[in-house]
Design an enzyme around this catalytic site. Structure first.
Site, PDB file in Angstrom:
ATOM      1  N   GLU A  49       0.994  -1.234   0.025  1.00  0.00           N
ATOM      2  CA  GLU A  49      -0.126  -0.030   0.060  1.00  0.00           C
ATOM      3  C   GLU A  49       0.792   1.207   0.071  1.00  0.00           C
ATOM      4  O   GLU A  49       1.764   1.467   0.865  1.00  0.00           O
ATOM      5  CB  GLU A  49      -0.975   0.098   1.303  1.00  0.00           C
ATOM      6  CG  GLU A  49      -1.850   1.061   1.377  1.00  0.00           C
ATOM      7  CD  GLU A  49      -2.875   0.675   2.645  1.00  0.00           C
ATOM      8  OE1 GLU A  49      -2.685  -0.219   3.358  1.00  0.00           O
ATOM      9  OE2 GLU A  49      -3.774   1.645   2.784  1.00  0.00           O
ATOM     10  N   LYS A 146      -8.821   3.405  -2.744  1.00  0.00           N
ATOM     11  CA  LYS A 146      -9.249   2.573  -1.271  1.00  0.00           C
ATOM     12  C   LYS A 146     -10.697   3.227  -0.946  1.00  0.00           C
ATOM     13  O   LYS A 146     -10.933   4.381  -0.965  1.00  0.00           O
ATOM     14  CB  LYS A 146      -8.397   2.745  -0.329  1.00  0.00           C
ATOM     15  CG  LYS A 146      -8.562   2.009   0.995  1.00  0.00           C
ATOM     16  CD  LYS A 146      -7.437   2.226   1.765  1.00  0.00           C
ATOM     17  CE  LYS A 146      -7.394   1.259   3.161  1.00  0.00           C
ATOM     18  NZ  LYS A 146      -6.328   1.586   3.901  1.00  0.00           N
ATOM     19  N   CYS A 182      -5.849  -3.025   1.108  1.00  0.00           N
ATOM     20  CA  CYS A 182      -5.706  -3.139   2.650  1.00  0.00           C
ATOM     21  C   CYS A 182      -6.974  -3.425   3.394  1.00  0.00           C
ATOM     22  O   CYS A 182      -7.524  -4.357   3.291  1.00  0.00           O
ATOM     23  CB  CYS A 182      -4.792  -2.033   3.268  1.00  0.00           C
ATOM     24  SG  CYS A 182      -4.381  -2.209   5.083  1.00  0.00           S
TER      25      CYS A 182
END
Lengths: 613, 613
Positions: A49, A146, A182
């Site tokens: 990430e 994200k 994530c």
């Protein structure tokens, strides 16, 4: 070509140690590790990430010049990889996206959720996003922003990022690869669920998941649940390395759609993990795109033809570490990266002959090598004989630098100037030591290590600007009972390898004492460390209130005492050095209590006493 | 009763100073101020945001026992008010709501937004909410849960709270009152917009809006915009008082639907502001309820009959303060509340004869009275003649305690023990002073005040554990140029009242020096403070990057130097004492930069130089 032919893909997980803010250096890492992966025949390489910026970049994210530089670096990196002859290797890399200003705009430009993000008051300019991109053929092919933004514990992502709305799926050599990041893995019915409904062959998940004790036990079942939801294998690539209070342990892994663990990287080291995946197109559900649930699925076609058939190799699965070894390596890496990434040549610490400084010295030598570690014995008139001999023994075993500076003449000079008695006189000795050590730090460029442990930090059993002084506190999140366990483990580890035990047995065995007054022992003013650590774990790490603490069987008097001490020490903690988080909840960004705080839970008898006084 | 009769309502805004965590004390404030308001004939009393818990309660919110106690205290408070004979006065009070566990459940039990709040990883138990309730007749009549949760700057509300979905409207004496909270005012199309569509006669808004310079200039236009949206008057009640890094300035106000300012409370004092409102039912839009936009409007009928007609009085409107007076009062109140709310009897500070310590001493005397302030002159061999005489003059003018402790013998004792030269020797002197002052703090129970200003904190021009030592840093967010301006203003204020000027003119006029080496002046190692403060304001407060800084006309060499210094001082700031925020962005929770951070923007020439080395 047979449309029903099994499609193969060799995926590499580049578990690298990035540096926050080092766009060029991190881009260099991506080029180096992609070249390595290509030599192993990988078709797709996945990085952690926010690879380019490092993680967590904190308020750097709000600096528009930084976000634009990240965008630009991503585009340049795609070109650099092609120039390196790596254009045919697909690379998934994390970065900071920024939709406004003159920089290149990412694909997804959905507006900010105005309802939750007041424009008038919010100083965030533009719309920063925690993003991942797939690079191929010199181009940025697809971008994912994200969506679930963690905002608890050490995470502040709602402060920084706008959540994404699009899920890109890239067809690479006939394999449909969905990009996620994530936190997506922690959410039921999130992007992995959308991928499952869309129909994909593979989910890649760049991660920055900080180490906590036994967190590796959580990850595998979690990734398995998401693989079932996605109906596809999941490639989970976590970063490794220290960043201020956090250390990332790697532990990257690949799980098949059915839950089988295909490969797993070791913790606490940079590592290239490769895995051969095979997709049977007949087994794959129908493809959908467009709006699915809260997201929009977009498909990008890179190449439909499978790679030529090759002999797949089984993935490697790293053995799990024991609890003590895991913690030890976390502490060593957290310390090493703090020192090295901040460009410090060496460290200095005060050696009291006690277990805390002996342990920190051993960690420092493991992290930096004996030649970069300077110990100083600072005896006072209250120091016992064994203090100095144990400190010297410790330094000798470790092969580190060691010197002795008696503090009595300096302490006397203070006493000549002002009258200090009791606790003020005890603290004075600790502050004279702190001042001497900071002097050596300034004179020689060493970073001063504080040796406070979590039990002390919790109850404020330390002197501000004294033994709490330092640029880094390696065992700040290690309770005293674990200090002993780690010391015993490290000695046993040395014995098993035929090496000198680094920690003097006497430092482990003797009763702990601050030695700031004649005959002083910790047990004079604190409960036993077994009791103390148990209450701290429940009160601090688990945030339990008084009634719950009593229900769990803790002694009421100990609970009342510990709560009073912990609550009163907040002002000291606020000024303490950072240290590596290893627990569920570390002091620091993980636990944010006010200093000015009248909330006190007390036993009924104690409360009555207070009301009567 | 004539349905078309104008309905009157006397509303009181209780601008009180709550304490974080003090549920009983804060409930006591509500009872006292409601009694006062009732004596003034108020029908409705509005208290600030999270009245019962204080604001911000930070991670206390996560402690289930605290949230349950807050819920229970609310219910008890409603009964207490009725027992006090105040049951017929409607009271709007802020509290922490908690929907799970055995405590009483609030009305609104809408589920958590799972998408943005991962359950697996989030340690938050239950569903805490930032709530306000209307109490009447011994009962909790209606509850509102704050919807837009600020999560920028000093705010972390997404960490703590679940957003609300219901907008309650209570009919009190025929007047429809909508409940909102704070941030709602900053959001276009938020709860005020929903209230406007629903049709209400009045919006009440409990607030906890921290002071920033000139923020009062923002509030009135903002409240006016929302009043237009709500098509109703808005009653904005802000808290007053200090809480760690924050100070709240009050500045409560009432705006008519048409934008007219009806009443405004003075800043920085507890105050009961009353206003008479009159609603012409003919002018009011049609009432709606149920789902409106993203919210559900629920109506609660308390009483339909208007209060008997009475003679309305005009509201009072406080005069705005000058910029310097506003800042001065913010600093005095922030300091006073930190000391008093933490139960400290007195403060101590080092007096150098320079302007920073002279200013802090004057602030401390204004905040606590001369008898609670202890100054210590700590001359070294580099101290000039005027240092000691100006320090003494300062203490005399203020009437505070003062003593002198020469540090030379102690500094010599250190030099006998270790060799320290250059910056290490300079820092040593500052740390000897810090150790002496902390000794006096421990011995006598004084809290040590650090005298660092924002310019120094920005560039790291201070000694860690030396002059930066202390439990509170009153001028931490005051740039040096403002330090001078405030000093001149305070002297002029004294002159205008025929009082002694508290700050020696010589301390204002002389060139600033740390006096840690012979003939040393700040200008030897720093740009002029005018230049420095201008760059810091743009780089720190406004987060501008290099290109933007140059565009704004700052000198390139100064910019390069300041950025390098600011970036390198992060580790010092991390261990600094809290101080009152007065600027757009204060060091502390407002600005969260990593220590380990390789991001450096440098001028092209500098960058080339670095590449060549």
């Amino acid at each position: 070509m047979n449309e029903q032919q099994t499609r193969q893909l060799r995926v590499a997980l580049a578990q690298v140690d990035t540096r926050v803010g080092d766009l060029d250096g991190n881009a260099g890492l991506v080029r180096d590790w992609t070249a390595r992966a290509a030599r192993y025949g990988a078709h797709l390489v996945v990085f952690p990430e926010m690879t380019l910026t490092g993680y967590p970049a904190e308020d750097l994210v709000l600096r528009e010049s930084f976000a634009r530089a990240s965008e630009q670096r991503l585009v340049d990196l795609a070109a650099d990889l092609a120039a390196d002859g790596l254009g045919e290797t697909a690379v998934v890399v994390g970065y900071l996206a920024h939709t406004q200003g003159s920089g290149p705009a990412p694909v997804d430009t959905a507006p900010t959720d105005v309802d939750d993000r007041p424009g008038d008051a919010n100083p965030r300019r533009g719309a920063p996003r925690n993003a991942a991109a797939l690079l191929f053929g010199g181009q940025v092919v697809a971008r994912y922003n994200k969506r679930p933004l963690p905002n608890y514990g050490v995470f502040d992502e709602a402060r920084y990022f706008v959540p994404g709305t699009d899920l890109p799926v890239v067809r690479l050599h006939g394999v449909d690869v969905a990009l996620t990041i994530c936190e997506d893995l922690w959410v039921e019915g999130g992007p992995c669920g959308v991928a499952g409904q869309a129909g994909v062959d593979l989910v890649v998940s760049p991660n920055a998941s900080p180490y906590e004790r036994a967190k590796d036990d959580l990850r595998l079942p979690l990734v398995r649940r998401r693989a079932a939801e996605a109906r596809a294998p999941i490639v989970y690539c976590n970063q490794v390395g220290g960043q201020d209070e956090l250390v990332f342990d790697g532990d990257s892994l690949v799980v098949a759609a059915g839950g089988e663990l295909l490969a797993r990287a070791p913790q606490f080291v940079q590592h290239l993990l490769t895995v051969d995946l095979a997709v049977d197109p007949a087994a794959v559900p129908e493809r959908r795109d467009g709006r699915i649930g809260p997201m929009t699925v977009t498909r990008h076609l890179l190449s439909d033809s499978p790679v030529p058939a090759y002999d797949a190799r089984p993935g490697s699965i790293a053995e799990p570490l024991s609890d003590c070894e895991e913690v030890w390596r976390a502490l060593v890496l957290g310390l090493k990266d703090f020192i090295d990434k901040n460009g410090m040549p060496s460290v200095v610490l005060g050696m009291s002959g006690g277990i805390d400084s002996a342990l920190v010295a051993a960690l420092a030598v493991d992290a930096l090598g004996a030649d970069r570690v300077y110990g100083v014995g600072l005896p006072s008139k209250y120091s016992s004989e064994h203090s100095l001999s144990d400190a010297e023994d410790s330094a000798k075993r470790l092969g580190m630098h060691y010197s002795v500076v008696p503090i009595a003449p300096i302490v006397d000079a203070f006493h000549d100037a002002v009258e200090l008695t009791g606790v003020a006189a005890e603290n004075l000795q600790a502050r004279v030591r702190g001042t001497l050590l900071m002097g050596l730090s300034n004179q020689h460029g060493h970073l001063l290590l504080a040796t406070s442990n979590k039990s002390e930090v919790a109850v404020g059993y330390s002197t501000l600007y004294g033994d709490a002084a330092g640029g880094f506190a390696p065992i700040k999140d290690v309770p005293k009972t674990l200090v002993w366990a780690l010391s015993r483990w490290r000695n046993e580890y040395a014995r098993s390898r035929g090496e000198t035990e680094p920690i003097p047995q006497n430092s482990i065995d003797k009763p702990p004492s601050a030695e700031l007054a004649p005959g002083q022992q910790d047990s004079d003013s604190l409960p036993s460390y077994e009791e103390l650590d148990a209450v701290v774990a429940d009160y601090v790490d688990r945030d339990l209130g008084l009634a719950e603490l009593l229900e769990r069987g803790h002694d009421p008097e100990v609970v009342a005492r510990v709560l009073r001490l912990v609550d009163a020490a907040e002002f000291k903690r606020r000024q303490s050095a950072p240290g590596t988080k290893i627990s569920l909840k570390a002091f620091g960004r993980d636990r944010r209590l006010p200093i000015t705080n009248r909330w006190r839970e007390s036993l009924p008898s104690v409360r009555e006493g207070a009301a009567a006084s």
